[in-house]
Motif scaffolding. Structure first.
Motif, short mmCIF file in Angstrom:
data_model
loop_
_atom_site.label_atom_id
_atom_site.label_comp_id
_atom_site.label_asym_id
_atom_site.label_seq_id
_atom_site.Cartn_x
_atom_site.Cartn_y
_atom_site.Cartn_z
N GLU A 250 13.26 10.25 28.44
CA GLU A 250 14.35 9.34 28.84
C GLU A 250 15.72 10.02 28.79
OE1 GLU A 250 14.52 5.99 26.21
OE2 GLU A 250 14.50 7.23 24.41
N LEU A 251 15.79 11.25 28.30
CA LEU A 251 17.09 11.91 28.17
C LEU A 251 17.73 12.17 29.54
CD1 LEU A 251 16.36 14.48 25.30
CD2 LEU A 251 17.46 12.23 25.14
N ALA A 252 16.94 12.67 30.49
CA ALA A 252 17.52 13.00 31.80
C ALA A 252 18.08 11.77 32.52
CB ALA A 252 16.48 13.73 32.66
N PRO A 253 17.31 10.68 32.68
CA PRO A 253 17.90 9.52 33.38
C PRO A 253 19.11 8.94 32.65
CG PRO A 253 15.74 8.96 32.46
CD PRO A 253 15.88 10.44 32.36
N LEU A 254 19.10 8.95 31.33
CA LEU A 254 20.24 8.40 30.60
C LEU A 254 21.44 9.34 30.67
CD1 LEU A 254 18.52 6.76 27.50
CD2 LEU A 254 19.60 5.62 29.45
#
Length: 320
Positions: A86-90
């Motif tokens: 979830e790090l990339a989309p956030l």
């Protein structure tokens, strides 16, 4: 002062929720801790939160929008991701969250692009002087396969939580058509450590606390003990130098190889699963993060307790 925190992909992270509640009280704040997950009814951390919400998988195109809707509705000031995917989309959506008054605890996209790729991680760290293991992309192996020192470690280039890892004893064991990009990494032998580190908003690496991973379950430390060794602070300083845009809480994995010495092989740009041990030992990164968000004086330090032992156990919530 009231302050609302949203824990994303909450899963089993009851300990992290407890750390944030403790940190908020220590900072003189009145916390509300929200949690979200794909299936909140089956998430222990969602049961432990003040309120919980269902959201799509972090790979779904509506994931960030669903998170943003919760933030708007409840006046969330801090969003805390807990898993790597979830790090990339956030990170991409962080500015949208900032526009409604919420800080997403995530480093900028260039940092996430590096740490989410194990080959790029060792390339970037190695270029900055961090000791790293020999790492080769499986699809680039070619004729050099016979010249490598076997056995080696095979792992997904973008994997996490020990998914898909295994030891390869001979090049004939290599998969012919893997389902995802894979890397081969030098097999290290020796004690393994997690080093949690805190980088403030100015980019200063303020604290590094190491714990030895005495026992691991599903890639997460189950039994660990803090160890103060200047080596780990020096490694954390080099990691921060290699990733100058990184901010907040990060952790990295290192093995003190019996032949080669220390080797850093993975960086997680988020709260690690073993963070509660660091917090209990006095490295209250959650508190410093909350103080930054609340505009309170933050006083990061490296004065934590050596030799603190954590023994995790299973607990339960019951319904009906």
């Amino acid at each position: 002062m009231d302050l609302t925190v949203l824990i994303s992909s909450a899963g089993r992270r009851v300990g992290l929720i407890e750390c944030f509640r403790h940190a908020a009280r220590r900072a003189g704040l009145s916390p509300t801790v929200l949690a979200c997950d794909q299936n909140p009814a089956m998430s222990a951390a969602c049961w432990a939160a003040d309120q919980c919400f269902p959201v799509p998988a972090c790979t779904h195109p509506e994931f960030s929008d669903a998170m943003l809707e919760i933030v708007r509705a409840f006046g969330v000031r801090l969003v805390v991701p807990t898993i790597d995917p979830e790090l990339a989309p956030l990170a991409v959506a962080a500015e949208r969250f900032a526009q409604v008054g919420a800080r997403v605890h995530v480093s900028p996209p260039p940092v996430i692009e590096v740490v989410r790729d194990k080959l790029r991680t060792v390339e970037v760290l190695g270029a900055a002087g961090v000791p790293v293991p020999v790492t080769i992309a499986l699809d680039q192996l070619g004729p050099c396969r016979r010249s490598l020192t076997w056995p080696m470690f095979l792992k997904p280039a973008g994997g996490s939580a020990s998914r898909g890892i295994r030891i390869i004893h001979d090049p004939d064991e290599l998969p012919a058509n893997p389902e995802e990009p894979m890397v081969l990494q030098e097999l290290l032998r020796g004690p393994e450590y997690t080093v949690n580190m805190f980088i403030d908003q100015r980019g200063h690496m303020c604290s590094a606390i190491a714990h030895r991973r005495l026992q691991v379950r599903a890639g997460e430390v189950e039994k660990g003990r803090t160890e103060r060794n200047p080596l780990f602070y020096d490694l954390a300083t080099l990691v921060a130098r290699a990733l100058p845009e990184a901010r907040g809480v990060m952790c990295f994995q290192a093995i003190l190889d019996e032949r080669l010495g220390p080797r850093v092989f993975e960086v997680n740009a988020r709260f690690g699963g073993g963070y509660p041990l660091a917090h209990h030992a006095g490295a209250e990164y959650a508190r410093w993060l909350l103080e930054e968000v609340a505009g309170l004086p933050a006083r990061p330090h490296d004065d934590w307790r050596d030799g603190v032992l954590m023994l995790r156990y299973d607990a339960a919530f019951f319904e009906g």
